[in-house]
Design a protein around this motif. Sequence first.
Motif, PDB file in Angstrom:
ATOM      1  N   ARG A   9      44.116  72.293 -17.514  1.00 48.19           N
ATOM      2  CA  ARG A   9      44.230  73.651 -18.040  1.00 48.19           C
ATOM      3  C   ARG A   9      45.481  73.798 -18.903  1.00 48.19           C
ATOM      4  O   ARG A   9      45.472  74.421 -19.961  1.00 48.19           O
ATOM      5  N   LEU A  10      46.546  73.195 -18.420  1.00 49.80           N
ATOM      6  CA  LEU A  10      47.792  73.277 -19.188  1.00 49.80           C
ATOM      7  C   LEU A  10      47.690  72.450 -20.480  1.00 49.80           C
ATOM      8  O   LEU A  10      48.144  72.867 -21.547  1.00 49.80           O
ATOM      9  N   ALA A  11      47.040  71.269 -20.336  1.00 46.39           N
ATOM     10  CA  ALA A  11      46.891  70.412 -21.525  1.00 46.39           C
ATOM     11  C   ALA A  11      46.044  71.112 -22.583  1.00 46.39           C
ATOM     12  O   ALA A  11      46.351  71.050 -23.786  1.00 46.39           O
ATOM     13  N   ALA A  12      44.983  71.786 -22.135  1.00 46.07           N
ATOM     14  CA  ALA A  12      44.131  72.504 -23.082  1.00 46.07           C
ATOM     15  C   ALA A  12      44.946  73.555 -23.836  1.00 46.07           C
ATOM     16  O   ALA A  12      44.807  73.729 -25.051  1.00 46.07           O
ATOM     17  N   ALA A  66      59.098  73.077 -16.768  1.00 44.62           N
ATOM     18  CA  ALA A  66      59.852  74.001 -17.624  1.00 44.62           C
ATOM     19  C   ALA A  66      59.214  75.393 -17.606  1.00 44.62           C
ATOM     20  O   ALA A  66      59.910  76.413 -17.599  1.00 44.62           O
ATOM     21  N   ALA A  67      57.904  75.411 -17.602  1.00 44.67           N
ATOM     22  CA  ALA A  67      57.158  76.670 -17.475  1.00 44.67           C
ATOM     23  C   ALA A  67      57.471  77.660 -18.586  1.00 44.67           C
ATOM     24  O   ALA A  67      57.374  78.863 -18.394  1.00 44.67           O
ATOM     25  N   HIS A  68      57.852  77.129 -19.751  1.00 49.11           N
ATOM     26  CA  HIS A  68      58.178  78.010 -20.880  1.00 49.11           C
ATOM     27  C   HIS A  68      56.944  78.655 -21.456  1.00 49.11           C
ATOM     28  O   HIS A  68      56.983  79.744 -21.978  1.00 49.11           O
ATOM     29  N   ASP A  69      55.826  77.934 -21.355  1.00 46.94           N
ATOM     30  CA  ASP A  69      54.641  78.398 -22.058  1.00 46.94           C
ATOM     31  C   ASP A  69      53.404  78.013 -21.249  1.00 46.94           C
ATOM     32  O   ASP A  69      52.722  77.046 -21.555  1.00 46.94           O
ATOM     33  N   LEU A  70      53.181  78.754 -20.156  1.00 44.15           N
ATOM     34  CA  LEU A  70      52.039  78.461 -19.292  1.00 44.15           C
ATOM     35  C   LEU A  70      50.888  79.403 -19.632  1.00 44.15           C
ATOM     36  O   LEU A  70      51.114  80.571 -19.949  1.00 44.15           O
ATOM     37  N   PRO A  71      49.670  78.872 -19.559  1.00 45.40           N
ATOM     38  CA  PRO A  71      48.523  79.764 -19.811  1.00 45.40           C
ATOM     39  C   PRO A  71      48.360  80.745 -18.654  1.00 45.40           C
ATOM     40  O   PRO A  71      48.911  80.547 -17.571  1.00 45.40           O
ATOM     41  N   GLU A  72      47.599  81.736 -18.917  1.00 45.52           N
ATOM     42  CA  GLU A  72      47.316  82.779 -17.935  1.00 45.52           C
ATOM     43  C   GLU A  72      46.800  82.162 -16.627  1.00 45.52           C
ATOM     44  O   GLU A  72      45.892  81.333 -16.628  1.00 45.52           O
ATOM     45  N   GLY A  73      47.410  82.503 -15.494  1.00 42.23           N
ATOM     46  CA  GLY A  73      46.896  82.071 -14.186  1.00 42.23           C
ATOM     47  C   GLY A  73      47.340  80.691 -13.753  1.00 42.23           C
ATOM     48  O   GLY A  73      46.955  80.238 -12.683  1.00 42.23           O
TER      49      GLY A  73
END
Lengths: 794, 285
Positions: A572-575, A613-620
């Motif tokens: 999900r993060l890679a997408a 880092a969690a700078h740019d995580l998708p929703e959820g």
Amino acid sequence: MTATPDAAERVPEIGRARRRKEDARLLTGRTRWTDNLDPAGVLHVAFVRSPLAHGAIRSVDVSGALARPGVVAAFSGADLAAEQGSLPCAWPVTADIVLPDHPPMAVEEVRYVGEAVACVVARDRYAAADALEAVEVDYEPLPAVVDMAAALAEGAPLVHADKGTNRSFVWPFESGDIAAAVDGAEVVLRRRYRQQRLIPAAMEPRAVVCAPEGEGFTLWSSTQVPHILRVMLAMVTGIPEHLIRVVAPDVGGGFGSKLQVTAEEVLALLLARRLDRPVKWTESRTEGFQTTHHGRDQVQDVTIAADRDGRLRGLKVDLLADMGAYLMLITPGIPILGAFMFPGIYKMDAYAFSCTGVFTTKVPTDAYRGAGRPEATFAIERIMDELAAELGMDPLELRRRNWIRHEEFPYTGVGGLTYDSGDYERATARAVELFGYEELRAEQARRREAGDPVQLGIGISTYTEMCGLAPSRVLGELSYAAGGWEHASVRMLPTGKVEVVTGSTPHGQGHATAWSQIVADRLGVPFEDVRVLSGDTQVGPRGMDTYGSRSLVVGGTAVVRACERVVDKARRLAAHLLEADVGDVEFTDGAFAVRGTPEPSVGIQAVALAAFAAHDLPEGVEPSLDSDAAFDPDNFSFPHGTHLCAVEVDTETGRVSVRSYVAVDDVGKVVNPLIVEGQVHGGLAQGIAQALYEEAVHDAEGNLLTSTMADYLLPSSADLPDFVTDRTETPATGNPLGAKGVGEAGTIASTPAVVNAVVDALRPYGVADVEMPCKPERVWRALWDAAARNGGAR
Amino acid sequence: MIPAPFDYVRPDSLAGAVAALAEAGEDAKVLAGGQSLLPLLRMRLAYPEVLVDLGGIAELRGVRDDGDFLWIGAATTHYEVLHSSLVREHCALLARATATVADPAVRHRGTIGGSLAHADPAGDLPAVALVLDARMAVSGPDGVRELAAADFFVDYLTTAMDDGEVLTGLRVPKVWAGWGFHYEKFARTAQSWAVVGVAAAVRERDGAVAEARIGLTNMGAVPVRARAAESAAAGAGLAAGPLRAAAEQADAEAAPPSDLHAQADYRRHLARVLTGRALAAAASG
């Protein structure tokens, strides 16, 4: 070796014969064995143990010990009676089971030689050992009850007088119409087999250290079951579970003997609490032989019914199982684990089983490598050879006529178990080829013809066993107190390295290596980048530990599932990073890419850093890349195989020498062939040892006569042949690894193969059985007895 | 497995050892390689107050040519005996039997003198000393004396040595040219004690046995010379048949124990079978 995600062709780790990453430290001893641990200010515990198999305790006086130099404290069982509780039995197999109290230190009565009656705590081991002789214990001797038949006789002295009986339970099972099967059969054989008592003898003795730490306690123990131990310590002592941390550091073997909650573990915790000091105890070898639970000890009355053409009709088994003096963690369940396995790999119309658990004044029995299945396999494989002899049929042919054919799987047998996969034909064909079966039969005929004083015998064991313990549902149906699932966590660290926390706890099995191989393949990371953590309830609070060949089948599957969840989250993060739809992102060899467009891609280790880092995580999607998983199997797994053994028997001295041994095992898919090979070799050694060498012997007063390694004979490599091993592979269907388990198979298979070979060598002399262990004197006497029966010299 | 407290002295001379023993009195024990004594101490089956360690006494160690005899120091390890060319040349039986003692670790630590002085009838070397006519050299406060092996072993774990005496070595006569030897050990596992052992020496002349000597391990409280079988073997042909016939008398002088590992009647049977084999092997070796 540095297979990066970008490397052209990644070599799968699963299936590689990797040398074990844990061995350097285990073999050199530069590691955390429990006895190596010395917390600051540690005190040493030694136990006063009963010299009687049965006696009433009139008085215990520890005052003399307290006056000895270096002694800090000393306690009798009575001193701790209010807090020591009763050692647990987690497997009351019947509703009306007789389940006696089992105080960690005896208070009123001792019931086996070696039972603890008092303890001394001193500043060093020497002071503690020296002070033991200053403890005065006054006993009133009571009659020993050593033999099971005698224990069940009318008017027998009682091990537990308040229970009114030496019978702990009767556990029956019946499938099909056994009376009709036996009555309608053309051939009925009845045999009595004896499973002698065995001493597990792990290389590392038992040891325990317990330290008060903050508001709680840390207990290090040479145990197979840190998680179960923690729960049980809380239940027995009333100390809240969350204040107890149990650690199994590196553990040097167990074979079931450390699947236990022992008196010494409970007492270490209580002493640490009472004295507010760390305490430590390590058993001596003789102390271990006398007080660590023993294995086997059954008398098996077996009836087999068949037609003249060899077709099996029914099997009836009546067991007496020696519990010893108390029921420990799973003492009564051990014979029940074998209850379903007596029919082995064979089809028949009916099967009846009954087990009577019997108390005697000996150390309790409990799990020992194979736990119930070696006993079952021995009985069926021995009597199949006897039946073949009775029918004048080759024992392999008799088996062929009755075994489940490969196209019949999955097959629900008369024992009620559903065997998911197997190919007995193929394993047998391979074993016959490697062994040179026909050539050896020809040599055997020549030697018989020539009257050679050294006769050749050929023994067969076409075994299956039940492992991957266990579906929690089934354990519940069998009245076991816990489940059979396993837990794992997979944590991808910010730098892309991986920590695996596994609930199953190794004591020599090589989990660190096997789990690393699984994770390397599933996450596409290098083998070296994986570290396996286990055995500490603070690091991995959930788990069901290691026994019953369950680690890979159940624990390994939990690891696979945790990896799958990590990959799902990473996808999900890679997408998100690739600005693609999740459904379009593929994961191959550690890298994510959009389907059909190999570039650009993102490696899972880069995803781990992004998740950290969690700078740019998708929703959820939450920070960090890790996951937990538990696995509870739907069914057991069923390794099988064909073992062929050739022995030479010197008829002048009775000596048996194993000349050749072929083991073809089907343990399903293999993660690491080297580990499998090691398990098979060790298992064979242990199974052959039961057939030829090992026996715990008690005298009529209940003293253990084989209390040292000079008298309890463990064979070494010098006593064993070179093993020829091979594998067939029918994957297990109940887990994604296709693994069946291998920890006990060698032990289960080999004992009947050896004894069958011994009897096969001697059958022309009129010998139909030799009791285990088939030591030279016993073989010699069997020959003499047969000669006497036949009315002449041999 | 922790021994009771004891004092420990490690003299650097034989005289020092004798003096230390005299001073300690009857509660002293001599420590050589420790392979038998240490287990007894650790299991608290022996409670000496003083251990006198011979390990620092150079004069007790080694094998040397001593004219008509071979001298073997009591503190010579089994490993050293086994690899001594003098032993192999002059009393090969000792080398063969020593090769069967326990395992390599024990053979590196254990000593020939310790093994003989311990006088365990299940030990392999006492029967060999008997067959080889070894003379046991003993030192004590009253000086030096020599005992024939036949007089040395008097009972289970008991020798003819007095308290305060030390076995310093053995002298083996160099009279074995032309003899064949064999040590037939019957043990349950490679590392375990002999259930029965047979030390055999055979001198051949003109295709027959001229003279035979047979010593039995673990067939009584002391090692046993099987003299009846020796007499029966003398003059017998070298084929298996006559040798086996002679061996039928192998247990005539024995009083074997019954224990965990074998009953007496089985030991007697084994002694006969193994003696036949040992004689045959000695005759052909």
